[in-house]
Design a protein around this motif. Structure first.
Motif, PDB file in Angstrom:
ATOM      1  N   ALA A 513    -119.370 -24.342  40.546  1.00  0.00           N
ATOM      2  CA  ALA A 513    -118.885 -23.551  39.299  1.00  0.00           C
ATOM      3  C   ALA A 513    -118.745 -24.503  38.359  1.00  0.00           C
ATOM      4  O   ALA A 513    -119.232 -24.116  37.090  1.00  0.00           O
ATOM      5  CB  ALA A 513    -117.610 -23.061  39.712  1.00  0.00           C
ATOM      6  N   LEU A 606    -115.723 -13.552  36.524  1.00  0.00           N
ATOM      7  CA  LEU A 606    -115.285 -15.020  36.642  1.00  0.00           C
ATOM      8  C   LEU A 606    -116.070 -15.791  37.746  1.00  0.00           C
ATOM      9  O   LEU A 606    -116.270 -15.216  38.947  1.00  0.00           O
ATOM     10  CB  LEU A 606    -113.817 -14.959  37.063  1.00  0.00           C
ATOM     11  CG  LEU A 606    -113.267 -16.429  37.638  1.00  0.00           C
ATOM     12  CD1 LEU A 606    -113.121 -17.408  36.437  1.00  0.00           C
ATOM     13  CD2 LEU A 606    -111.859 -16.103  38.162  1.00  0.00           C
ATOM     14  N   TYR A 608    -115.880 -18.991  39.752  1.00  0.00           N
ATOM     15  CA  TYR A 608    -114.659 -20.059  40.080  1.00  0.00           C
ATOM     16  C   TYR A 608    -115.182 -20.826  41.414  1.00  0.00           C
ATOM     17  O   TYR A 608    -116.235 -20.699  42.044  1.00  0.00           O
ATOM     18  CB  TYR A 608    -113.738 -19.031  40.374  1.00  0.00           C
ATOM     19  CG  TYR A 608    -113.560 -18.227  41.704  1.00  0.00           C
ATOM     20  CD1 TYR A 608    -113.082 -18.742  43.014  1.00  0.00           C
ATOM     21  CD2 TYR A 608    -114.300 -17.029  41.852  1.00  0.00           C
ATOM     22  CE1 TYR A 608    -113.135 -17.972  43.992  1.00  0.00           C
ATOM     23  CE2 TYR A 608    -114.564 -16.439  43.047  1.00  0.00           C
ATOM     24  CZ  TYR A 608    -113.826 -16.915  44.026  1.00  0.00           C
ATOM     25  OH  TYR A 608    -114.088 -16.140  45.187  1.00  0.00           O
ATOM     26  N   ASP A 609    -114.317 -21.757  41.492  1.00  0.00           N
ATOM     27  CA  ASP A 609    -114.309 -22.581  42.583  1.00  0.00           C
ATOM     28  C   ASP A 609    -113.913 -22.359  44.030  1.00  0.00           C
ATOM     29  O   ASP A 609    -112.803 -21.883  43.977  1.00  0.00           O
ATOM     30  CB  ASP A 609    -113.391 -23.882  42.266  1.00  0.00           C
ATOM     31  CG  ASP A 609    -114.000 -24.815  41.070  1.00  0.00           C
ATOM     32  OD1 ASP A 609    -115.303 -24.908  41.091  1.00  0.00           O
ATOM     33  OD2 ASP A 609    -113.163 -25.550  40.478  1.00  0.00           O
ATOM     34  N   ILE A 630    -105.812 -19.187  35.549  1.00  0.00           N
ATOM     35  CA  ILE A 630    -107.198 -19.835  36.207  1.00  0.00           C
ATOM     36  C   ILE A 630    -106.792 -21.091  36.857  1.00  0.00           C
ATOM     37  O   ILE A 630    -105.786 -21.814  36.532  1.00  0.00           O
ATOM     38  CB  ILE A 630    -107.918 -20.238  34.953  1.00  0.00           C
ATOM     39  CG1 ILE A 630    -108.461 -19.038  34.405  1.00  0.00           C
ATOM     40  CG2 ILE A 630    -109.026 -21.147  35.601  1.00  0.00           C
ATOM     41  CD1 ILE A 630    -109.500 -18.220  35.323  1.00  0.00           C
ATOM     42  N   MET A 632    -108.525 -24.625  38.587  1.00  0.00           N
ATOM     43  CA  MET A 632    -109.890 -25.252  38.807  1.00  0.00           C
ATOM     44  C   MET A 632    -109.708 -26.390  39.807  1.00  0.00           C
ATOM     45  O   MET A 632    -108.520 -27.133  39.652  1.00  0.00           O
ATOM     46  CB  MET A 632    -110.233 -26.008  37.581  1.00  0.00           C
ATOM     47  CG  MET A 632    -110.655 -24.924  36.337  1.00  0.00           C
ATOM     48  SD  MET A 632    -111.280 -25.984  34.922  1.00  0.00           S
ATOM     49  CE  MET A 632    -109.538 -26.394  34.269  1.00  0.00           C
ATOM     50  N   PHE A 638    -115.202 -23.354  35.840  1.00  0.00           N
ATOM     51  CA  PHE A 638    -115.367 -22.059  35.796  1.00  0.00           C
ATOM     52  C   PHE A 638    -115.764 -21.299  34.642  1.00  0.00           C
ATOM     53  O   PHE A 638    -116.106 -22.109  33.596  1.00  0.00           O
ATOM     54  CB  PHE A 638    -113.724 -21.191  36.204  1.00  0.00           C
ATOM     55  CG  PHE A 638    -112.975 -21.506  34.723  1.00  0.00           C
ATOM     56  CD1 PHE A 638    -113.140 -20.379  33.500  1.00  0.00           C
ATOM     57  CD2 PHE A 638    -111.960 -22.404  34.238  1.00  0.00           C
ATOM     58  CE1 PHE A 638    -112.522 -20.479  32.349  1.00  0.00           C
ATOM     59  CE2 PHE A 638    -111.488 -22.518  33.099  1.00  0.00           C
ATOM     60  CZ  PHE A 638    -111.611 -21.501  32.002  1.00  0.00           C
TER      61      PHE A 638
END
Length: 644
Positions: A513, A606, A608-609, A630, A632, A638
């Motif tokens: 991401a 989104l 994302y990780d 959010i 990370m 992201f």
């Protein structure tokens, strides 16, 4: 474009010979004074001192303009202009500033004008010189200074001396930044710091110092070593640069306008990231010969390196560009030797059949480095350069990447300008590597698309130390180098090992991401991505779909959150679509509450990780105020984007 000029003498009170000029909103103030014939200035923002009394003036071949000056009067005006930038982080800029011009004469009746333009968060400073008896002059030294309060810390990068680095290719602005280092700390090489330079004034705010408006008529300057008291002054290039060729001073006809020094000021980092100060006070030097198209490019060399510069591998990367809907393919060094010009013409025709345009690499040549890569002897003299440009146009090449320049002297700035000017005549865009900071060039030279001038992604392949710090770079460069001009970092590398076989080479530490986010975090009109053909089968469709559509130029940029060296979050708009990207360089996962009020109640996508550090996809919705939480991962990131 529109331009308005108004006389506004009320901007400058005459208090004991001192002048003041404020920003249109009144928050940013420059005070200019003359004490015993010596000019100086200071800067406050919202009544807090950002720069203490700092020196002004120049020393020239026709006399000194730093002492014994006699005031001759001032003029003021409001400057308002709307201009367009097709290749940058904001497409439409409305610039409003109050200008103060203070005129002085020296002991020999020559004239110095000190020019300040003050916008709401930006100061631009230049000098204009003239003489009734001389047609030209040499500026031997600028005394311009920036005196910071003693508690200031720095995010600045040292100037490297000529002849350092691989094959004597430095200085090339490829050094690491300090991280909250006290002012006055000696630089790594002892010859000062390159622009742009970021200063943190504790709770009082931030200052970014840079330079713009450098053409063939000036040299690229830098900051001196700082004193313990916090004073940095302007320095000209080192005499050794360009292998000692040409002077390290500036010579030009009179009247002579110097480069502009820019000072961006804010309580937060928002004005730093969003500044357009590099473009506000310059003008295009010529009309574009055609519309230069921004876009994305594949690039075999960044991961597969020199051995990939052959016909077969380049076909693979042309096909990769076509599969990703990319506009370009970049074919790097040695193409003339490994592929040859006749086969290159055939390869270009193949690329065109796939609707892919070609960018070719060149060595800048001259005596200033020992780099062996070819093509050589094509860009450093006008006859050779124009012959090469004619061939490039004939075979349908759309861009060039010119590498390994030798310093910041006026003679080198002329070479940059000559390459850009000739390339424009043949409809060719330009990317500079191993190069200086572009100083307003995206507006001055319409075919300038991007430049390196930073410690960029090639170092991820060369050394594990830099690979370990890949995310860290993404939290420094947006506040510094990429804040003032497009930067060719070369983002989006999905390979687990940075090599063709993924069995050798440095090991990537970042999440997938983050790599997707890097396409938005870094801004470059031509974005050369590190994707390789195998990635098409390794990444999910939603990742590839994003990469196929992500823009490289933007209509608007907004800083959201971050701190240099820790994390960075930015929002960029192209048309009606928004892209919000972030990265986390801290050792622990980071939770952030995003504030996106213009997207209140909006459904967003989104990337994302995930727990396994691959990239996941979710649909998320901001609350009625535009807030969105959010998370990370460490060395993660992201991207949020709108779909309508």
């Amino acid at each position: 474009m529109k331009s308005k000029l108004f006389i506004a003498s009320f901007l400058v009170p005459t208090i004991l010979g001192a002048q003041e000029v404020r920003s249109p909103d009144g928050a940013l103030k420059v005070s200019l004074q003359l004490q015993e014939g010596k000019p100086s200035y200071n800067v406050t923002y919202k009544k807090k001192t950002m720069l203490e009394e700092s020196p002004l003036g120049v020393e020239t071949s026709i006399g000194s303009f730093s002492s014994q000056l006699i005031p001759q009067g001032t003029s003021t005006q409001l400057i308002e202009e709307t201009y367009f930038l097709p290749h940058a982080k904001a497409s439409r800029v409305h610039y409003v500033a109050n200008e103060l011009v203070s005129t002085y004469t020296n002991s020999t009746h020559d004239t110095l004008q000190i020019i300040f333009r003050v916008a709401n968060n930006d100061i631009s400073l230049a000098y204009r010189l003239n003489s009734p008896k001389s047609t030209h002059c040499t500026i031997q030294r600028e005394l311009t200074g920036f005196d910071f309060p003693a508690y200031t810390t720095t995010f600045i990068t040292p100037q490297a001396p000529w002849g350092e680095g691989w094959m004597k290719t430095k200085p090339s602005y490829e050094e690491e930044y300090t991280l909250d280092e006290p002012i006055g700390t000696p630089s790594k090489y002892g010859i000062g710091y390159t622009f742009p330079a970021l200063f943190h004034l504790g709770n009082d705010g931030w200052v970014l110092v840079s330079e713009t408006g450098v053409s063939s008529l000036y040299a690229g300057t830098k900051l001196s070593e700082g004193t313990k008291d916090g004073l940095y002054t302007i320095s000209f290039p080192e005499a050794e640069e360009n292998h000692g060729v040409a002077d390290a001073t500036v010579t030009a006809r009179l009247p002579l306008l110097t480069s502009w020094k820019t000072i961006t000021v804010g309580q937060t980092l928002k004005p730093i990231v969003e500044t357009t100060s590099a473009y506000d006070v310059v003008k295009p030097l010529y009309e574009p010969s055609q519309v230069y198209k921004p876009g994305r490019s594949t690039w075999s060399w960044i991961v597969w390196q020199d051995h990939s510069i052959n016909y077969e591998d380049q076909v693979k990367f042309i096909d990769l560009s076509a599969a990703l809907n990319f506009e370009y393919v970049l074919i790097d060094n040695w193409w003339d030797r490994n592929i040859g010009r006749e086969k290159m013409a055939e390869l270009i025709r193949y690329a065109h059949s796939k609707n892919v345009e070609v960018i070719l690499w060149y060595n800048s040549n001259g005596s200033w480095n020992d780099a062996p890569q070819t093509p050589q002897d094509c860009m450093d003299t006008a006859p050779a350069r124009r012959r090469e440009m004619a061939w490039l146009k004939a075979v349908g090449v759309k861009g060039i990447k010119v590498d390994f320049f030798g310093g910041d002297k006026q003679v080198t700035m002329k070479l940059y300008e000559d390459i850009l000017t000739d390339a424009n005549e043949y409809g060719i865009s330009v990317n500079f590597h191993g190069a200086t900071l572009p100083r307003g060039w995206e507006r001055m030279y319409p075919n300038h698309m991007t430049s390196e001038a930073a410690l960029v992604s090639e170092n991820l392949i060369f050394n594990q130390y830099f690979t370990d710090r890949e995310v860290y770079s993404s939290t420094i460069l947006p506040f510094t180098r990429n804040a003032v001009c497009g930067m060719d970092f070369g983002p989006v590398l999905f390979n687990k090992r940075y090599s063709k076989d993924q069995q050798s080479g440095t090991t990537r530490k970042t999440t997938d991401a983050f790599q997707v986010a890097s396409s938005v975090i870094y801004q470059s009109a031509t974005q050369h991505m590190g994707i390789t053909p195998n990635n098409l089968n390794e990444q999910p469709a939603y990742v590839l779909d994003f990469i196929k559509k992500v823009p490289t130029v933007w209509d608007e940029t907004r800083f959201i959150d971050g701190y240099p060296g820790k994390y960075f979050i930015v929002a960029r708009r192209y048309g009606s679509k928004w892209y919000i990207a972030g990265s986390n360089a801290e050792e622990q996962a980071k939770k952030v509450m995003l504030s996106l009020p213009w997207l209140a109640g909006k459904e967003l996508q989104l990337i994302y990780d995930k727990e396994d550090r691959s990239a996941g996809l979710n649909t998320v919705t901001t609350d009625k105020k535009g807030n969105l939480p959010i998370e990370m991962k460490s060395q993660g990131g992201f991207v949020i984007y709108t779909t309508d």
